[in-house]
Write an enzyme that holds these catalytic residues in place. Structure first.
Site, PDB file in Angstrom:
ATOM      1  N   GLY A   1      -4.905  -0.295  -2.528  1.00 52.33           N
ATOM      2  CA  GLY A   1      -5.411   1.004  -2.112  1.00 52.33           C
ATOM      3  C   GLY A   1      -6.589   0.847  -1.172  1.00 52.33           C
ATOM      4  O   GLY A   1      -7.486   0.028  -1.433  1.00 52.33           O
ATOM      5  N   GLU A   2      -6.592   1.608  -0.072  1.00 51.14           N
ATOM      6  CA  GLU A   2      -7.680   1.449   0.893  1.00 51.14           C
ATOM      7  C   GLU A   2      -9.014   1.956   0.378  1.00 51.14           C
ATOM      8  O   GLU A   2     -10.047   1.791   1.032  1.00 51.14           O
ATOM      9  CB  GLU A   2      -7.333   2.098   2.238  1.00 51.14           C
ATOM     10  CG  GLU A   2      -7.040   3.565   2.209  1.00 51.14           C
ATOM     11  CD  GLU A   2      -5.561   3.860   2.142  1.00 51.14           C
ATOM     12  OE1 GLU A   2      -5.135   4.823   2.779  1.00 51.14           O
ATOM     13  OE2 GLU A   2      -4.835   3.133   1.423  1.00 51.14           O
ATOM     14  N   ASN A   3      -9.028   2.566  -0.801  1.00 54.44           N
ATOM     15  CA  ASN A   3     -10.298   2.930  -1.431  1.00 54.44           C
ATOM     16  C   ASN A   3     -10.943   1.733  -2.108  1.00 54.44           C
ATOM     17  O   ASN A   3     -12.083   1.820  -2.577  1.00 54.44           O
ATOM     18  CB  ASN A   3     -10.096   4.058  -2.451  1.00 54.44           C
ATOM     19  CG  ASN A   3      -9.077   3.706  -3.519  1.00 54.44           C
ATOM     20  OD1 ASN A   3      -8.008   3.184  -3.211  1.00 54.44           O
ATOM     21  ND2 ASN A   3      -9.385   3.999  -4.769  1.00 54.44           N
ATOM     22  N   GLY A   4     -10.245   0.583  -2.155  1.00 56.92           N
ATOM     23  CA  GLY A   4     -10.828  -0.632  -2.700  1.00 56.92           C
ATOM     24  C   GLY A   4     -10.294  -1.038  -4.057  1.00 56.92           C
ATOM     25  O   GLY A   4     -11.065  -1.322  -4.976  1.00 56.92           O
TER      26      GLY A   4
ATOM     27  N   ASN B   1       0.851  -1.199   0.000  1.00 56.92           N
ATOM     28  CA  ASN B   1       0.000   0.000   0.000  1.00 56.92           C
ATOM     29  C   ASN B   1       0.878   1.237   0.000  1.00 56.92           C
ATOM     30  O   ASN B   1       1.822   1.338   0.782  1.00 56.92           O
ATOM     31  CB  ASN B   1      -0.921   0.009   1.224  1.00 56.92           C
ATOM     32  CG  ASN B   1      -1.905   1.166   1.213  1.00 56.92           C
ATOM     33  OD1 ASN B   1      -1.527   2.327   1.336  1.00 56.92           O
ATOM     34  ND2 ASN B   1      -3.177   0.846   1.087  1.00 56.92           N
TER      35      ASN B   1
END
Length: 243
Positions: free
Chosen positions: A59-62, A36
């Site tokens: 990415g933590e947005n998916g 990440n």
């Protein structure tokens, strides 16, 4: 004091470029790693992975398995719906996965990410990290907490990619944090700056101190130590910045 002031002036003209920091960070990954990338300098890392090394960017947005960032020169290739967590538009790759926000953070919290790369304000001599501040009005959009809490604690390895000094000439590597802690204490494993590569030795949560592994070309150990102001060990395998 005069010596340090002179070194700060020199730093402003002789420090390595942000892209060079990103290039050095990219050497830390092996084929198949899930990584990440945070905002700022970390967002450049995806453009410098060595040939033959396949990294699954998370990415933590998916999003998982995306390609390199798209520059404005190639604006016609931009898909407004495909971006990483730094809101950089990225290229699609075969096998790229899209999923919801909860699953993205579940991967971080579940220990399924091999490394997280973050930018921020301060790292302490025991691996404490600060990337946010109580300040209002907010001077820029990158000062909030964001996903750093999970990125510090969740990945198996935490790498901080920052400039060595702030705009006032103060070291971002400090004995103790003067800004709010992100995540949990003593989680940073490696610090890569425009002057040095510094290991934070010890297990997570039980860090023991800093080890100066590499310095930028043209700089000496003593000069970097003077600018940093935090005790650092010098290992037998010390070397010049490896690119």
């Amino acid at each position: 004091m005069e010596e340090r002031e002179h070194l700060v002036e020199r730093y402003n003209t002789e420090k390595l470029a942000p892209a060079t920091i990103a290039l050095r960070v990219a050497k830390e990954f092996k084929d198949g790693d899930i990584v990440n990338l945070g905002r700022g300098i970390p967002g450049l890392v995806g453009n410098f992975v060595p040939l033959g090394v396949d990294i699954f960017w998370h990415g933590e947005n998916g999003i998982l398995g995306y390609g390199a960032a798209i520059t404005l020169d190639d604006w016609e290739d931009i898909d407004m719906c495909v971006h990483n967590s730094s809101i950089q538009h990225v290229r699609e790759r075969p096998g790229m996965a899209i999923f919801d926000f909860g699953d993205a953070f579940g991967m971080l919290r579940g220990g399924h990410v091999d490394a997280g790369v973050l930018g921020g304000f301060q790292v302490s001599g025991k691996g404490d990290f600060a990337n946010w501040a109580f300040e209002y009005p907010v001077p820029n959009w990158g000062i909030g907490i964001g996903g750093a809490f999970e990125l510090i604690v969740g990945p198996k390895r935490c790498i901080v990619a920052i400039t060595h000094l702030d705009k006032y000439g103060n070291s971002k590597i400090v004995k103790e944090l003067t800004m709010p802690l992100s995540g949990a204490p003593q989680q940073v494993d490696l610090i890569v700056t425009d002057l040095a590569v510094i290991e934070v030795k010890g297990e997570k949560g039980k860090k023991e101190g800093l080890v100066l592994k590499e310095v930028a070309p043209g700089w000496t150990i003593d000069e970097v130590k003077t600018l940093t102001g935090v005790p650092m060990e010098i290992p037998p395998d010390f070397q010049v910045y490896q690119l």
